[in-house]
Design a protein around this motif. Structure first.
Motif, mmCIF file in Angstrom:
data_model
loop_
_atom_site.group_PDB
_atom_site.id
_atom_site.type_symbol
_atom_site.label_atom_id
_atom_site.label_comp_id
_atom_site.label_asym_id
_atom_site.label_seq_id
_atom_site.Cartn_x
_atom_site.Cartn_y
_atom_site.Cartn_z
ATOM 1 N N ASP A 98 0.822 -1.215 0.000
ATOM 2 C CA ASP A 98 0.000 0.000 0.000
ATOM 3 C C ASP A 98 0.856 1.264 0.000
ATOM 4 O OD1 ASP A 98 -2.345 -1.461 -0.083
ATOM 5 O OD2 ASP A 98 -2.623 -1.421 2.106
ATOM 6 N N PHE A 102 0.123 3.922 -2.833
ATOM 7 C CA PHE A 102 -0.379 5.246 -2.451
ATOM 8 C C PHE A 102 0.726 6.306 -2.391
ATOM 9 C CE2 PHE A 102 -3.973 2.758 -0.940
ATOM 10 C CZ PHE A 102 -5.053 3.591 -1.178
ATOM 11 N N VAL A 107 -1.598 4.121 5.316
ATOM 12 C CA VAL A 107 -2.868 4.508 4.705
ATOM 13 C C VAL A 107 -4.044 3.874 5.442
ATOM 14 C CG1 VAL A 107 -4.278 4.397 2.610
ATOM 15 C CG2 VAL A 107 -1.818 4.877 2.451
ATOM 16 N N PHE A 125 -7.399 8.960 -2.044
ATOM 17 C CA PHE A 125 -6.653 8.375 -3.147
ATOM 18 C C PHE A 125 -5.846 9.447 -3.858
ATOM 19 C CE2 PHE A 125 -9.726 5.157 -2.265
ATOM 20 C CZ PHE A 125 -9.070 3.979 -2.591
ATOM 21 N N TYR A 134 -7.247 0.472 -7.360
ATOM 22 C CA TYR A 134 -6.664 -0.176 -6.188
ATOM 23 C C TYR A 134 -7.163 -1.611 -6.061
ATOM 24 C CZ TYR A 134 -5.474 -1.318 -1.404
ATOM 25 O OH TYR A 134 -4.981 -1.952 -0.283
#
Length: 150
Positions: A98, A102, A107, A125, A134
């Motif tokens: 992640d 990201f 996150v 996002f 995602y």
């Protein structure tokens, strides 16, 4: 005994069909384990496909590896090559994926040693990405055991 997962509740009832599908064969995944004695002869062999009806009618048949007896875990390791990966290790690996996706840390949660604190805020996002990208992003699961990547 308290239900580990309520398979008939949202979002499980919507996701179950997708979660049970083997992405390479397009058939359902198999049990890959010998059935409990009370289910022998039914459609619960180690090669039988898992159906939604089976899971809903017998929800206790699905158990994380940690809930199984040590002898059963050892037998599964010998017979199937199954090993146990703790949830905190799966979480750590997910967090690393992640962070790359990201382009920022923490996150969904913050890991603290062998546990984590969930982020309760709405997920923001990046401007160039959205939630469907995602969800569709590919992850290579290099572990097995607790289904930490489901």
């Amino acid at each position: 005994m308290e239900k580990l997962i309520d398979f008939e509740s949202y979002p499980m009832n919507k996701a179950l069909k997708v979660l049970l599908q083997d992405k390479s064969t397009k058939k359902n995944i198999i049990w890959a384990t010998d059935p409990p004695p009370n289910l022998i002869g039914m459609e619960y062999s180690d090669r039988s496909q898992i159906t939604i009806n089976q899971i809903i009618s017998l929800p206790d048949v699905i158990q994380p590896r940690i809930s199984k007896f040590s002898e059963e875990q050892q037998e599964r390791t010998k017979k199937k090559g199954e090993v146990f990966t703790p949830a905190w290790v799966c979480n750590l690996m997910n967090n690393l994926c992640d962070e790359e996706w990201f382009e920022k840390k923490d996150v969904f949660n913050q890991q603290e040693e062998r546990r984590w604190i969930t982020n309760k805020e709405k997920i923001k996002f990046p401007d160039t990405k959205n939630w469907t990208q995602y969800v569709d992003s590919r992850r290579l699961e290099i572990t097995c055991g607790q289904n930490g990547f489901m």
